[in-house]
Write a protein that holds these residues in place. Structure first.
Motif, mmCIF file in Angstrom:
data_model
loop_
_atom_site.group_PDB
_atom_site.id
_atom_site.type_symbol
_atom_site.label_atom_id
_atom_site.label_comp_id
_atom_site.label_asym_id
_atom_site.label_seq_id
_atom_site.Cartn_x
_atom_site.Cartn_y
_atom_site.Cartn_z
ATOM 1 N N ARG A 181 0.955 -1.129 0.029
ATOM 2 C CA ARG A 181 0.013 0.162 0.048
ATOM 3 C C ARG A 181 0.843 1.119 -0.033
ATOM 4 N N ILE A 182 0.372 2.339 -0.310
ATOM 5 C CA ILE A 182 1.015 3.787 -0.223
ATOM 6 C C ILE A 182 1.522 4.109 1.074
ATOM 7 N N GLY A 183 2.681 4.703 1.174
ATOM 8 C CA GLY A 183 3.237 4.488 2.458
ATOM 9 C C GLY A 183 3.039 6.130 2.994
ATOM 10 N N PRO A 184 3.398 6.375 4.339
ATOM 11 C CA PRO A 184 2.981 7.689 4.803
ATOM 12 C C PRO A 184 3.799 8.979 4.217
ATOM 13 N N ALA A 185 5.054 8.615 3.482
ATOM 14 C CA ALA A 185 5.574 9.648 3.136
ATOM 15 C C ALA A 185 4.904 10.377 1.821
ATOM 16 N N ALA A 186 4.326 9.520 1.167
ATOM 17 C CA ALA A 186 3.232 9.895 0.173
ATOM 18 C C ALA A 186 2.487 11.117 0.651
ATOM 19 N N PHE A 187 1.970 10.929 1.758
ATOM 20 C CA PHE A 187 0.911 11.972 2.586
ATOM 21 C C PHE A 187 1.659 13.135 2.747
ATOM 22 N N ARG A 188 2.985 12.880 3.521
ATOM 23 C CA ARG A 188 3.605 13.953 3.831
ATOM 24 C C ARG A 188 3.998 14.955 2.568
ATOM 25 N N LEU A 189 4.346 14.344 1.708
ATOM 26 C CA LEU A 189 4.659 14.875 0.264
ATOM 27 C C LEU A 189 3.515 15.726 -0.406
ATOM 28 N N GLY A 190 2.160 15.168 -0.388
ATOM 29 C CA GLY A 190 0.860 15.525 -0.831
ATOM 30 C C GLY A 190 0.669 16.829 0.014
ATOM 31 N N ALA A 191 0.828 16.560 1.399
ATOM 32 C CA ALA A 191 0.515 17.878 2.300
ATOM 33 C C ALA A 191 1.366 18.983 1.960
ATOM 34 N N LEU A 192 2.499 18.796 1.730
ATOM 35 C CA LEU A 192 3.714 19.904 1.361
ATOM 36 C C LEU A 192 3.133 20.497 0.083
ATOM 37 N N TYR A 193 2.774 19.556 -1.029
ATOM 38 C CA TYR A 193 2.309 20.160 -2.322
ATOM 39 C C TYR A 193 0.984 21.161 -1.947
ATOM 40 N N GLN A 194 0.075 20.645 -1.176
ATOM 41 C CA GLN A 194 -1.171 21.198 -1.194
ATOM 42 C C GLN A 194 -0.867 22.601 -0.421
ATOM 43 N N ARG A 195 0.063 22.538 0.599
ATOM 44 C CA ARG A 195 0.510 23.915 1.204
ATOM 45 C C ARG A 195 1.168 25.059 0.208
ATOM 46 N N SER A 196 1.976 24.251 -0.932
ATOM 47 C CA SER A 196 2.718 25.080 -1.563
ATOM 48 C C SER A 196 1.880 25.789 -2.857
ATOM 49 N N VAL A 197 0.808 25.230 -3.129
ATOM 50 C CA VAL A 197 -0.208 25.769 -4.236
ATOM 51 C C VAL A 197 -0.873 27.035 -3.721
ATOM 52 N N VAL A 198 -1.336 26.978 -2.695
ATOM 53 C CA VAL A 198 -2.300 28.321 -2.417
ATOM 54 C C VAL A 198 -2.344 28.122 -0.544
ATOM 55 N N ALA A 199 -2.325 29.434 -0.228
ATOM 56 C CA ALA A 199 -2.135 29.400 1.275
ATOM 57 C C ALA A 199 -3.690 28.959 1.802
ATOM 58 N N MET A 200 -3.524 27.586 2.448
ATOM 59 C CA MET A 200 -4.897 27.293 3.105
ATOM 60 C C MET A 200 -5.474 28.111 4.082
ATOM 61 N N ASP A 201 -4.705 29.011 4.743
ATOM 62 C CA ASP A 201 -5.572 30.007 5.645
ATOM 63 C C ASP A 201 -6.249 31.120 5.068
ATOM 64 N N VAL A 202 -5.827 31.304 3.652
ATOM 65 C CA VAL A 202 -6.319 32.362 2.980
ATOM 66 C C VAL A 202 -7.756 31.849 2.229
ATOM 67 N N LEU A 203 -7.540 30.521 1.477
ATOM 68 C CA LEU A 203 -8.332 30.043 0.838
ATOM 69 C C LEU A 203 -9.703 29.263 1.353
ATOM 70 N N LEU A 204 -9.553 28.455 2.405
ATOM 71 C CA LEU A 204 -10.453 27.704 3.031
ATOM 72 C C LEU A 204 -11.527 28.623 3.655
ATOM 73 N N PRO A 205 -11.240 29.823 4.291
ATOM 74 C CA PRO A 205 -12.207 30.667 4.879
ATOM 75 C C PRO A 205 -13.261 31.131 3.701
ATOM 76 N N ILE A 206 -12.550 31.453 2.432
ATOM 77 C CA ILE A 206 -13.437 32.099 1.505
ATOM 78 C C ILE A 206 -14.245 30.778 0.851
ATOM 79 N N MET A 207 -13.964 29.536 0.799
ATOM 80 C CA MET A 207 -14.635 28.595 0.574
ATOM 81 C C MET A 207 -15.743 28.278 1.380
ATOM 82 N N ARG A 208 -15.299 28.277 2.716
ATOM 83 C CA ARG A 208 -16.413 28.079 3.720
ATOM 84 C C ARG A 208 -17.520 29.128 3.537
#
Length: 143
Positions: free
Chosen positions: A72-99
């Protein structure tokens, strides 16, 4: 079966890395785990090649071997995915607007990034409707 990487990999890439990526790409959102034969069938790689590369992927925590021998896919894939997710758009800016948008519209709101003819859901706020079309963060869909 073939152990030959795509022609683009031979021209300007590293064949072993291309094969390791093929192993990781063999997994879909519907797969909790895959057996060696399933990975071989999906990648076109020899089982011996998969076993060698799997050991490196396991050491890097990109893959895990389960007690029953499946992978199965290992935990480092999650860590890399989270790093990518945070690098694309600032979560603290985008998520409040989306909510806010979801609250006002009573609809689900999703943020995607495009890669070729595909889009990947990075952020998702579900509507409060009991019946809704559900997409999870990380899902890859056609445009």
């Amino acid at each position: 079966m073939t152990d030959t990487p795509p022609s683009s990999a031979r021209a300007d890439g590293v064949a072993a890395l291309e094969r390791a990526i093929a192993i990781l790409d063999a997994f879909t959102a519907a797969d909790r785990s895959l057996g060696l034969a399933e990975i071989a069938a999906r990648t076109g790689l020899y089982k011996s090649t998969i076993l060698r590369l799997a050991n490196s992927l396991i050491r890097g925590q990109l893959l895990e071997r389960l007690d029953d021998g499946r992978y199965r896919i290992g935990p480092a894939a999650f860590r890399l995915g989270a790093l990518y997710q945070r690098s694309v758009v600032a979560m603290d800016v985008l998520l409040p607007i989306m909510r806010d948008l979801s609250e006002q519209s009573w609809e689900s709101v999703a943020f995607y990034v495009r890669s070729g003819d595909l889009r990947t859901c990075l952020y998702r706020v579900e509507s409060k409707h009991p019946i809704r079309y559900t997409i999870r963060e990380g899902d890859v869909l056609p445009l």
